[in-house]
Structure formats: structure tokens, C-alpha cells
Design a protein around this motif. Structure first.
Motif, PDB file in Angstrom:
ATOM      1  N   VAL A  41       0.852  -1.198   0.000  1.00 51.52           N
ATOM      2  CA  VAL A  41       0.000   0.000   0.000  1.00 51.52           C
ATOM      3  C   VAL A  41       0.886   1.246   0.000  1.00 51.52           C
ATOM      4  N   GLN A  42       0.813   1.988  -1.084  1.00 51.13           N
ATOM      5  CA  GLN A  42       1.633   3.209  -1.195  1.00 51.13           C
ATOM      6  C   GLN A  42       1.075   4.305  -0.297  1.00 51.13           C
ATOM      7  N   SER A  43      -0.240   4.507  -0.433  1.00 52.26           N
ATOM      8  CA  SER A  43      -0.887   5.560   0.342  1.00 52.26           C
ATOM      9  C   SER A  43      -2.347   5.174   0.552  1.00 52.26           C
ATOM     10  N   VAL A  44      -2.894   5.616   1.678  1.00 50.89           N
ATOM     11  CA  VAL A  44      -4.311   5.339   1.916  1.00 50.89           C
ATOM     12  C   VAL A  44      -5.176   6.494   1.406  1.00 50.89           C
ATOM     13  N   ALA A  45      -4.529   7.505   0.857  1.00 51.96           N
ATOM     14  CA  ALA A  45      -5.248   8.722   0.438  1.00 51.96           C
ATOM     15  C   ALA A  45      -6.454   8.466  -0.485  1.00 51.96           C
ATOM     16  N   PRO A  46      -6.383   7.521  -1.425  1.00 47.06           N
ATOM     17  CA  PRO A  46      -7.534   7.358  -2.323  1.00 47.06           C
ATOM     18  C   PRO A  46      -8.764   6.728  -1.665  1.00 47.06           C
ATOM     19  N   TYR A  47      -8.629   6.252  -0.435  1.00 49.18           N
ATOM     20  CA  TYR A  47      -9.707   5.441   0.143  1.00 49.18           C
ATOM     21  C   TYR A  47     -10.554   6.215   1.150  1.00 49.18           C
ATOM     22  N   LYS A  48     -11.835   5.923   1.080  1.00 45.96           N
ATOM     23  CA  LYS A  48     -12.796   6.592   1.960  1.00 45.96           C
ATOM     24  C   LYS A  48     -12.765   5.993   3.372  1.00 45.96           C
ATOM     25  N   ALA A  49     -12.485   4.716   3.436  1.00 47.10           N
ATOM     26  CA  ALA A  49     -12.408   4.018   4.726  1.00 47.10           C
ATOM     27  C   ALA A  49     -11.398   2.886   4.589  1.00 47.10           C
ATOM     28  N   ILE A  50     -10.789   2.509   5.702  1.00 52.93           N
ATOM     29  CA  ILE A  50      -9.694   1.540   5.633  1.00 52.93           C
ATOM     30  C   ILE A  50      -9.856   0.480   6.730  1.00 52.93           C
ATOM     31  N   VAL A  51      -9.679  -0.769   6.326  1.00 56.65           N
ATOM     32  CA  VAL A  51      -9.647  -1.896   7.267  1.00 56.65           C
ATOM     33  C   VAL A  51      -8.221  -2.446   7.237  1.00 56.65           C
ATOM     34  N   VAL A  52      -7.625  -2.640   8.404  1.00 54.37           N
ATOM     35  CA  VAL A  52      -6.264  -3.196   8.448  1.00 54.37           C
ATOM     36  C   VAL A  52      -6.257  -4.420   9.361  1.00 54.37           C
ATOM     37  N   HIS A  62       2.301  -8.218  12.686  1.00 56.88           N
ATOM     38  CA  HIS A  62       3.257  -8.261  11.579  1.00 56.88           C
ATOM     39  C   HIS A  62       3.782  -6.835  11.349  1.00 56.88           C
ATOM     40  N   ARG A  63       5.097  -6.723  11.138  1.00 57.33           N
ATOM     41  CA  ARG A  63       5.653  -5.364  11.088  1.00 57.33           C
ATOM     42  C   ARG A  63       5.133  -4.548   9.913  1.00 57.33           C
ATOM     43  N   GLU A  64       4.748  -5.200   8.829  1.00 60.58           N
ATOM     44  CA  GLU A  64       4.240  -4.433   7.682  1.00 60.58           C
ATOM     45  C   GLU A  64       2.895  -3.769   7.998  1.00 60.58           C
ATOM     46  N   ALA A  65       2.096  -4.414   8.838  1.00 60.73           N
ATOM     47  CA  ALA A  65       0.813  -3.802   9.225  1.00 60.73           C
ATOM     48  C   ALA A  65       1.058  -2.616  10.149  1.00 60.73           C
ATOM     49  N   VAL A  66       2.019  -2.756  11.051  1.00 59.86           N
ATOM     50  CA  VAL A  66       2.350  -1.645  11.957  1.00 59.86           C
ATOM     51  C   VAL A  66       2.926  -0.482  11.153  1.00 59.86           C
ATOM     52  N   LYS A  67       3.786  -0.823  10.195  1.00 61.37           N
ATOM     53  CA  LYS A  67       4.388   0.225   9.350  1.00 61.37           C
ATOM     54  C   LYS A  67       3.316   0.990   8.582  1.00 61.37           C
ATOM     55  N   LEU A  68       2.346   0.273   8.075  1.00 60.31           N
ATOM     56  CA  LEU A  68       1.251   0.920   7.336  1.00 60.31           C
ATOM     57  C   LEU A  68       0.528   1.926   8.234  1.00 60.31           C
ATOM     58  N   LEU A  69       0.233   1.524   9.463  1.00 62.53           N
ATOM     59  CA  LEU A  69      -0.455   2.436  10.380  1.00 62.53           C
ATOM     60  C   LEU A  69       0.417   3.646  10.695  1.00 62.53           C
ATOM     61  N   LYS A  70       1.698   3.387  10.927  1.00 66.50           N
ATOM     62  CA  LYS A  70       2.611   4.488  11.278  1.00 66.50           C
ATOM     63  C   LYS A  70       2.779   5.464  10.120  1.00 66.50           C
ATOM     64  N   ARG A  71       3.012   4.903   8.937  1.00 66.25           N
ATOM     65  CA  ARG A  71       3.248   5.723   7.736  1.00 66.25           C
ATOM     66  C   ARG A  71       2.076   6.638   7.419  1.00 66.25           C
ATOM     67  N   ASN A  72       0.881   6.153   7.731  1.00 66.17           N
ATOM     68  CA  ASN A  72      -0.332   6.870   7.310  1.00 66.17           C
ATOM     69  C   ASN A  72      -1.129   7.422   8.481  1.00 66.17           C
ATOM     70  N   GLU A  73      -0.472   7.508   9.621  1.00 67.19           N
ATOM     71  CA  GLU A  73      -1.207   7.861  10.850  1.00 67.19           C
ATOM     72  C   GLU A  73      -2.073   9.114  10.697  1.00 67.19           C
ATOM     73  N   GLU A  74      -1.489  10.134  10.109  1.00 62.44           N
ATOM     74  CA  GLU A  74      -2.207  11.417  10.027  1.00 62.44           C
ATOM     75  C   GLU A  74      -3.464  11.298   9.161  1.00 62.44           C
ATOM     76  N   LEU A  75      -3.291  10.695   8.002  1.00 64.39           N
ATOM     77  CA  LEU A  75      -4.448  10.528   7.101  1.00 64.39           C
ATOM     78  C   LEU A  75      -5.503   9.593   7.699  1.00 64.39           C
ATOM     79  N   LEU A  76      -5.025   8.533   8.340  1.00 65.76           N
ATOM     80  CA  LEU A  76      -5.958   7.564   8.926  1.00 65.76           C
ATOM     81  C   LEU A  76      -6.795   8.197  10.033  1.00 65.76           C
TER      82      LEU A  76
END
Ligand SMILES: Cc1cc2nc3c(=O)[nH]c(=O)nc-3n(C[C@H](O)[C@H](O)[C@H](O)COP(=O)(O)O)c2cc1C
Length: 164
Positions: A41-52, A62-76
Motif C-alpha cells: 500500500v503506497q498511500s491510503v489517500a484514495p480510500y474513503k475508509a480503511i480496514v487493516v 506483523h511489522r508491515e501492518a504496523v508500518k502501514l499504520l505508522k506511515r499513514n497515521e495522520e491521514l488515517l
């Protein structure tokens, strides 16, 4: 149509199957849903809602799931977000508390703590020496709670419809 993302992190495939089942339910409520590995996942910006969702190993996500949350914290923090994890093994589905790092991220994002759906460990799907050994023991089996998964996904679909 507004798009929903279901992102997952897995080692042995069971979390991906849960993500696909959730996506299928949400899709049947006429939403467009993308299912993707968290690492891709490059960015969550295109999505209206997100399930992780993540697999649980030694109490960790899993570290990739944590990284996704960290990387996109502000948008999420500005989107509806739902979290789940796969584990534990065993017939009794005791809700597993997410690791502290995930609970803190969830709080900052404004999401509920992850919901527990049970795990799977079978000789056919086990990856790695320890998992293969465990898969021959009493913890082996598929303990994912598909009814709980379906109900949860339906709840998300309904909330998304209500928010339209
Ligand atoms: C080595 C190992 C450690 C595990 N640790 C945990 C754990 O700490 N908590 C838990 O709930 N489940 C644990 N499990 C069960 C896995 O979370 C379960 O098999 C899960 O469905 C795996 O997801 P995956 O197939 O997407 O990788 C563990 C499994 C293995 C093989």
C-alpha cells in the motif's frame, strides 16, 4: 463510487483469507473494495475508509501492518478505520489484546482496538520450522470464526452505507 481498502499482513495466508472474506461482504453492499498486502500500500489517500488486519506472532502484529499504520497515521486519523487480527489457536476464542504499539496507534487514529478472529495453523499451510512443528501438535487447526468475521464486515458495510 467511493473505494474502501482492506489491507492485511500475513505469513501463512490465513489473514489474507479473512481480508478477502471481509472485502467480499463489503463489496456485496455495493462498495468498491481493494484488498492489498499492507507492504504494497503506497498511500491510503484514495480510500474513503480503511480496514487493516494482521497475523499475531509472539504477541506482536506483523511489522508491515504496523508500518502501514505508522506511515499513514495522520491521514488515517481523518478516515473511518477498523482493525482486526488473526490468532489465537485453540477452540476457545479468547479476544487477544493487541500489542501496545498498535493500541497506541489505534487510539491516535481514533479506531477501536483490533477485533480477534482466531487463527489457523495446519501442516499444509505452515511456514518455517517452528510453525511446522506446532502444526503437528494440539494447536493445529483452523480456528477462524467466520460467523464473527461476517457480522463484523456487515457492520462495517452498514456504517459505510449510513455515512453516504
Ligand atoms: C510461532 C507462532 C507464534 C504465534 N503466536 C501467536 C500469538 O502470540 N498470539 C496469537 O493469538 N496467535 C499466535 N499464533 C497463531 C497465529 O496468529 C495464527 O496461526 C494466524 O492465523 C497466522 O496468520 P497468518 O496465516 O496470516 O500468518 C502463533 C503462531 C505461530 C506459528
Amino acid at each position: 463510487m467511493e473505494e474502501i481498502l482492506v489491507a492485511y499482513a500475513t505469513k501463512m495466508g490465513s489473514t489474507r483469507e479473512i481480508a478477502e472474506a471481509i472485502a467480499e461482504r463489503i463489496r456485496s453492499a455495493a462498495h468498491e473494495v481493494t484488498v492489498q498486502e499492507a507492504a504494497l500500500v503506497q498511500s491510503v489517500a484514495p480510500y474513503k475508509a480503511i480496514v487493516v488486519g494482521s497475523a499475531l506472532y509472539a504477541g506482536r502484529w506483523h511489522r508491515e501492518a504496523v508500518k502501514l499504520l505508522k506511515r499513514n497515521e495522520e491521514l488515517l486519523s481523518r478516515r473511518p478505520v477498523w482493525l482486526f487480527h488473526s490468532g489465537p489457536l485453540g477452540a476457545e476464542l479468547t479476544p487477544q489484546r493487541a500489542p501496545k504499539v498498535v493500541r497506541e496507534l489505534a487510539a491516535r487514529i481514533g479506531a477501536d482496538e483490533p477485533v480477534t478472529f482466531g487463527g489457523r495453523l495446519t501442516p499444509e499451510t505452515a511456514v518455517g520450522f517452528i510453525a511446522k512443528k506446532m502444526a503437528r501438535g494440539e494447536m493445529a487447526g483452523d480456528f477462524r470464526d467466520w460467523d464473527k468475521i461476517a457480522l463484523w464486515a456487515n457492520m462495517i458495510a452498514e456504517r459505510l452505507v449510513a455515512a453516504r
